[in-house]
Design a protein around this motif. Structure first.
Motif, mmCIF file in Angstrom:
data_model
loop_
_atom_site.group_PDB
_atom_site.id
_atom_site.type_symbol
_atom_site.label_atom_id
_atom_site.label_comp_id
_atom_site.label_asym_id
_atom_site.label_seq_id
_atom_site.Cartn_x
_atom_site.Cartn_y
_atom_site.Cartn_z
ATOM 1 N N ALA A 93 66.365 -14.160 -26.113
ATOM 2 C CA ALA A 93 65.462 -15.307 -26.204
ATOM 3 C C ALA A 93 66.255 -16.607 -26.274
ATOM 4 C CB ALA A 93 64.550 -15.169 -27.417
ATOM 5 N N GLU A 94 67.319 -16.626 -27.047
ATOM 6 C CA GLU A 94 68.141 -17.838 -27.174
ATOM 7 C C GLU A 94 68.831 -18.170 -25.853
ATOM 8 O OE1 GLU A 94 69.774 -21.231 -28.484
ATOM 9 O OE2 GLU A 94 68.209 -20.062 -29.461
ATOM 10 N N GLU A 95 69.382 -17.174 -25.218
ATOM 11 C CA GLU A 95 70.046 -17.392 -23.925
ATOM 12 C C GLU A 95 69.033 -17.893 -22.891
ATOM 13 O OE1 GLU A 95 73.344 -17.821 -21.765
ATOM 14 O OE2 GLU A 95 73.357 -17.044 -23.816
ATOM 15 N N ASN A 96 67.846 -17.357 -22.935
ATOM 16 C CA ASN A 96 66.790 -17.780 -22.021
ATOM 17 C C ASN A 96 66.427 -19.250 -22.257
ATOM 18 O OD1 ASN A 96 64.853 -17.264 -19.950
ATOM 19 N ND2 ASN A 96 63.272 -17.130 -21.516
ATOM 20 N N ARG A 97 66.374 -19.665 -23.522
ATOM 21 C CA ARG A 97 66.055 -21.067 -23.826
ATOM 22 C C ARG A 97 67.156 -22.014 -23.366
ATOM 23 N NH1 ARG A 97 63.385 -18.701 -28.232
ATOM 24 N NH2 ARG A 97 65.219 -18.552 -29.533
ATOM 25 N N ARG A 98 68.416 -21.571 -23.459
ATOM 26 C CA ARG A 98 69.547 -22.426 -23.081
ATOM 27 C C ARG A 98 69.749 -22.500 -21.585
ATOM 28 N NH1 ARG A 98 73.741 -20.419 -27.489
ATOM 29 N NH2 ARG A 98 73.707 -18.676 -26.081
ATOM 30 N N GLY A 99 69.420 -21.432 -20.886
ATOM 31 C CA GLY A 99 69.647 -21.384 -19.433
ATOM 32 C C GLY A 99 68.404 -21.779 -18.683
ATOM 33 N N CYS A 100 68.300 -21.257 -17.526
ATOM 34 C CA CYS A 100 67.095 -21.485 -16.713
ATOM 35 C C CYS A 100 65.972 -20.683 -17.339
ATOM 36 C CB CYS A 100 67.321 -21.043 -15.268
ATOM 37 S SG CYS A 100 68.466 -22.068 -14.377
ATOM 38 N N TYR A 101 65.069 -21.354 -17.939
ATOM 39 C CA TYR A 101 63.995 -20.680 -18.670
ATOM 40 C C TYR A 101 63.143 -19.820 -17.738
ATOM 41 C CZ TYR A 101 60.040 -19.695 -21.630
ATOM 42 O OH TYR A 101 59.075 -19.040 -22.347
ATOM 43 N N SER A 102 62.969 -18.578 -18.159
ATOM 44 C CA SER A 102 62.100 -17.665 -17.427
ATOM 45 C C SER A 102 61.011 -17.214 -18.386
ATOM 46 C CB SER A 102 62.883 -16.452 -16.935
ATOM 47 O OG SER A 102 61.993 -15.420 -16.547
ATOM 48 N N ASN A 103 59.789 -17.474 -18.032
ATOM 49 C CA ASN A 103 58.661 -17.080 -18.862
ATOM 50 C C ASN A 103 58.634 -15.563 -19.045
ATOM 51 O OD1 ASN A 103 56.420 -17.717 -20.417
ATOM 52 N ND2 ASN A 103 55.018 -17.334 -18.707
ATOM 53 N N ASP A 104 58.952 -14.819 -17.999
ATOM 54 C CA ASP A 104 58.950 -13.357 -18.079
ATOM 55 C C ASP A 104 60.003 -12.852 -19.062
ATOM 56 O OD1 ASP A 104 56.895 -13.181 -16.252
ATOM 57 O OD2 ASP A 104 58.234 -12.859 -14.531
ATOM 58 N N ILE A 105 61.188 -13.430 -19.016
ATOM 59 C CA ILE A 105 62.253 -13.017 -19.930
ATOM 60 C C ILE A 105 61.870 -13.373 -21.358
ATOM 61 C CG2 ILE A 105 64.640 -13.444 -20.647
ATOM 62 C CD1 ILE A 105 65.323 -13.721 -17.646
ATOM 63 N N GLY A 106 61.312 -14.554 -21.553
ATOM 64 C CA GLY A 106 60.861 -14.957 -22.886
ATOM 65 C C GLY A 106 59.825 -14.007 -23.445
ATOM 66 N N LYS A 107 58.857 -13.634 -22.631
ATOM 67 C CA LYS A 107 57.814 -12.695 -23.059
ATOM 68 C C LYS A 107 58.403 -11.312 -23.360
ATOM 69 C CE LYS A 107 53.818 -14.792 -20.836
ATOM 70 N NZ LYS A 107 52.798 -14.637 -19.796
ATOM 71 N N ALA A 108 59.346 -10.879 -22.536
ATOM 72 C CA ALA A 108 59.977 -9.571 -22.750
ATOM 73 C C ALA A 108 60.754 -9.549 -24.068
ATOM 74 C CB ALA A 108 60.891 -9.224 -21.578
ATOM 75 N N ALA A 109 61.472 -10.627 -24.354
ATOM 76 C CA ALA A 109 62.220 -10.703 -25.609
ATOM 77 C C ALA A 109 61.275 -10.677 -26.808
ATOM 78 C CB ALA A 109 63.082 -11.965 -25.636
ATOM 79 N N GLU A 110 60.170 -11.395 -26.707
ATOM 80 C CA GLU A 110 59.173 -11.378 -27.788
ATOM 81 C C GLU A 110 58.590 -9.981 -27.957
ATOM 82 O OE1 GLU A 110 56.114 -14.383 -27.390
ATOM 83 O OE2 GLU A 110 57.618 -15.912 -26.902
ATOM 84 N N ARG A 111 58.300 -9.323 -26.853
ATOM 85 C CA ARG A 111 57.725 -7.976 -26.895
ATOM 86 C C ARG A 111 58.697 -6.987 -27.539
ATOM 87 N NH1 ARG A 111 53.569 -4.963 -27.649
ATOM 88 N NH2 ARG A 111 53.493 -3.090 -26.406
ATOM 89 N N ILE A 112 59.960 -7.104 -27.214
ATOM 90 C CA ILE A 112 60.970 -6.231 -27.824
ATOM 91 C C ILE A 112 60.977 -6.424 -29.339
ATOM 92 C CG2 ILE A 112 63.459 -5.825 -28.063
ATOM 93 C CD1 ILE A 112 63.664 -6.515 -25.023
#
Length: 122
Positions: A93-112
């Motif tokens: 989630a942190e890496e996703n916020r710092r890089g090119c934000y991907s909504n799918d990756i953010g949702k997957a991290a939250e789901r995990i």
């Protein structure tokens, strides 16, 4: 000594129902309620030595059950893995916020993270 108390209390939580009522009662009085052997002997109506022998036999039975079944060891390992899963989800989630934000990756991290929480509560 404190570590052994924790070990026995944890073993009692997992395997206490496999002991006789009397064995479980003596271990709970000794480890959970912190009564002395003398206090337990008065309560149980047997000698202090009889209490000590019963406690030692019950301890040995708990350790033997853990050696054969391994539930406490597995429980500890699952808790450790859940913690690692949570850490990985947070890193993603942190890496996703710092890089090119991907909504799918953010949702997957939250789901995990949610799944790790659910797993720990079961």
């Amino acid at each position: 000594m404190k570590s052994q108390n924790l070990d026995i209390s944890l073993l009692l939580d997992f395997y206490g129902e496999m002991l006789t009522f009397r064995q479980r009662e003596m271990l709970e009085l000794y480890y959970d309620d912190d009564l002395s052997l003398s206090e337990i002997s008065e309560h149980a109506g047997i000698t202090r030595q009889g209490v000590r022998d019963a406690v030692k036999r019950a301890e040995a039975q708990l350790y033997e059950l853990e050696e054969k079944i391994g539930m406490v060891k597995r429980f500890g390992r699952v808790k450790q893995l859940i913690s690692e899963i949570r850490g990985c989800a947070a890193e993603i989630a942190e890496e996703n916020r710092r890089g090119c934000y991907s909504n799918d990756i953010g949702k997957a991290a939250e789901r995990i993270a949610v799944l790790a929480d659910r797993l720990e509560k079961e």
